[in-house]
Each structure stands twice: as C-alpha cells, then as structure tokens.
Design a protein around this motif. Structure first.
Motif, PDB file in Angstrom:
ATOM      1  N   LYS A   1       6.375   7.675  -4.809  1.00 20.47           N
ATOM      2  CA  LYS A   1       6.716   6.877  -3.505  1.00 20.47           C
ATOM      3  C   LYS A   1       7.793   7.682  -2.888  1.00 20.47           C
ATOM      4  O   LYS A   1       8.081   7.773  -1.469  1.00 20.47           O
TER       5      LYS A   1
ATOM      6  N   GLU B   1       6.593  -1.554   3.074  1.00 24.67           N
ATOM      7  CA  GLU B   1       8.007  -1.245   3.173  1.00 24.67           C
ATOM      8  C   GLU B   1       8.271   0.242   2.523  1.00 24.67           C
ATOM      9  O   GLU B   1       9.349   0.958   2.901  1.00 24.67           O
TER      10      GLU B   1
ATOM     11  N   THR C   1       1.796  -9.572  -1.779  1.00 25.00           N
ATOM     12  CA  THR C   1       2.615  -8.795  -2.299  1.00 25.00           C
ATOM     13  C   THR C   1       2.413  -7.320  -2.497  1.00 25.00           C
ATOM     14  O   THR C   1       3.575  -6.449  -2.086  1.00 25.00           O
TER      15      THR C   1
ATOM     16  N   LYS D   1       2.981  -6.153   1.304  1.00 23.86           N
ATOM     17  CA  LYS D   1       4.338  -6.139   1.640  1.00 23.86           C
ATOM     18  C   LYS D   1       5.121  -4.913   1.317  1.00 23.86           C
ATOM     19  O   LYS D   1       5.604  -4.143   1.724  1.00 23.86           O
ATOM     20  N   ARG D   2       4.982  -4.548  -0.251  1.00 19.98           N
ATOM     21  CA  ARG D   2       5.485  -3.446  -0.822  1.00 19.98           C
ATOM     22  C   ARG D   2       4.970  -1.972  -0.186  1.00 19.98           C
ATOM     23  O   ARG D   2       5.752  -1.168   0.027  1.00 19.98           O
TER      24      ARG D   2
ATOM     25  N   LEU E   1       4.488   1.270  -8.492  1.00 18.79           N
ATOM     26  CA  LEU E   1       4.434   0.529  -7.245  1.00 18.79           C
ATOM     27  C   LEU E   1       5.077  -1.057  -7.861  1.00 18.79           C
ATOM     28  O   LEU E   1       5.950  -1.581  -6.539  1.00 18.79           O
ATOM     29  N   TYR E   2       4.968  -1.345  -8.977  1.00 20.20           N
ATOM     30  CA  TYR E   2       5.485  -2.539  -9.321  1.00 20.20           C
ATOM     31  C   TYR E   2       6.866  -2.554 -10.311  1.00 20.20           C
ATOM     32  O   TYR E   2       7.615  -3.715 -10.493  1.00 20.20           O
TER      33      TYR E   2
END
Length: 283
Positions: free
Chosen positions: A7, A139, A132, A135-136, A99-100
């Motif tokens: 990311k 962002e 969830t 939203k991630r 991602l998490y």
C-alpha cells in the motif's frame, strides 16, 4: 498497467498523480474478473484521469468458510484481462496481512438498519466485513470516485451509507447491471453453473421483467405470492427470497406509494450456486 502489492508504494504513486490534479477512480473487486467487472473499469476510465483496480478476496465478509475456500483465485487471468483493456491502470493486489495487519477481524457498523434486510438475514456479519474492507481501501486509495455494480444493490447502498456516516468523501457511483445475452446478470459464480443450469438461470431475469410489468397493477403481496409459486414450479431453481423494497431503506413495500422508488430483489439457487439479481420498478 502498474501492479502494486504494498500500500505504501501505491499511495506514493497516487500522491504523485494527485499533485498533477488527476482525478482518481476506484474499482474494488475480489478477482475472478468477468465482463461486468471490466465494464466498471471502462466507466471509471471515462470519468476519471487515473483508475485504481483492487483484487483482494476479503475473508471478513464470508460467513461460510467453505465459500471462502472455494472462491476462485485467478490472478494471472485477471491481470491478462485488465491488460487487454489497454488502459493506464493501477492494480492493487495486497495480501491479507498488508491490508489487515496481524488481526483479521471485521469492525462493527451501524448502517441504519439496511444491513438487516434481505442479504443481512441470510449472511451473518457479511456487511460488517464489507464495510471493514471498503473503509480500509478507501483510506488507502483516497479515490475521488468509486464504481460499484447495481447487481449487488444492497451492498451499493451499504457502501453509500458507510461513505456518508464515516465522512469518507468519496463519490460512490452505481453502474447498471451487465447481463449475458440471456439476461442472466454477470457474476463470477456463473462459471460454476452447468450449461443447462446457466440457460435455466435466465428465468430469474425473466421473472423480474414480469414483476416490473405487474407492479402498479397488483399489490406487492400478490406479486410476491405469484413469484413464489412460479419458482415452486421450476424444477432447477430454488427461491431463497423475493422482495419488493424501497430502494433507499430496503424495507419491504406492501403497497405502491408513488412518493417512493421501488426495486424487486431475488436470491435463488441454481443447483448449489446462489445467484442474486434485482430490477428498478418505478424509476
């Protein structure tokens, strides 16, 4: 096409584009791409200067681990399909930890009750998982516009509510359902159908078209009873639910209130494959 798995590298490129006043479009997917997905990418490319496509199979939106295990993973084919579009795309393909982090868990969201209708009754926790991951992704990508198909209309309304309540500042755009020649809504699940079931599944769209013709002439309860009987007489399809609902609240409608806009929704099984579809009735 540029491919990003981290990311931070994607965000660096997006930042560079934004400094040049480029508008960023975003098409989030779980892969197993088909022509419906590609139509979203094309619409995003027409509306925006740069387009980010994500491919991520989100574990937190599956209430059935078997469905997660069986979900098709076709990244190489997906990349080839996107390259064939010959568009200047940014593809984001993170792994779960990227991602998490270490904690793979869905948050809890209040979507003003629309999460409890239709799909919410049959897929426990599904929309918390959707909220969830979206939203991630929002962002990370910070898109100006995000594009979603209307086949998953309830999900589209969930994302609009998420965007509004979380103040994410994204223009969430719903795109018309892309259909096969028979009218069957395009879905990654269609490839799991036998040739005969794929043909028979077009009955779902045929029913929706007939419902559209009946709406305003018969009341919603009469139409619902008629649909249920029609499915009982179809040997290859099993109806899970049929609803006529307000397109904003997704609450079932019993009478035709001309001040409201309505859609008809169907979920049905063709063999072991669960299919959903919907249609606008009075707009």
């Amino acid at each position: 096409m540029q491919i990003f798995r981290e990311k931070a590298l994607l965000q660096r490129e997006i930042s560079r584009l934004k400094k040049k006043k480029n508008t960023i479009g975003f098409v989030p997917t779980m892969g197993a791409l088909h022509l419906g997905h590609l139509s979203l990418v094309k619409q995003a490319a027409k509306a925006c200067d740069a387009v980010v496509v994500s491919i991520f199979i989100n574990p937190t939106q599956f209430d059935n681990l078997k469905d997660l295990e069986n979900y098709p993973r076709t990244l190489d084919t997906d990349i080839a399909l996107l390259k064939d579009l010959q568009l200047d795309l940014l593809l984001f393909t993170p792994n779960t930890e990227e991602l998490y982090g270490k904690q793979i868990q869905a948050g809890h969201f209040d979507f003003d009750g629309i999460e409890n209708e239709m799909e919410g009754k049959y897929r426990t926790g599904h929309f918390n998982g959707v909220g969830t991951v979206v939203k991630r992704l929002f962002e990370i990508v910070l898109p100006d516009k995000a594009f979603f198909g209307e086949k998953d209309f309830q999900q589209l309304q969930i994302i609009r509510k998420l965007n509004e309540k979380q103040n994410l500042g994204v223009d969430v755009i719903g795109c018309p359902i892309d259909r096969e020649d028979t009218g069957l809504a395009r879905s990654s699940r269609n490839d799991r159908l036998s040739a005969n079931l794929r043909k028979e599944a077009s009955f779902i769209y045929q029913m929706l078209m007939k419902v559209k013709g009946k709406f305003g002439i018969e009341n919603a309860n009469e139409i619902k009873g008629w649909v249920e009987n029609e499915f009982k007489n179809h040997p290859d399809l099993k109806l899970e639910y049929f609803e006529i609902a307000d397109s904003k609240t997704l609450k079932s409608g019993k009478n035709n209130d001309q001040k409201l806009t309505y859609r008809a929704f169907i979920a049905a099984y063709a063999g072991e494959v669960r299919l959903i579809d919907n249609i606008a009735l009075n707009y």
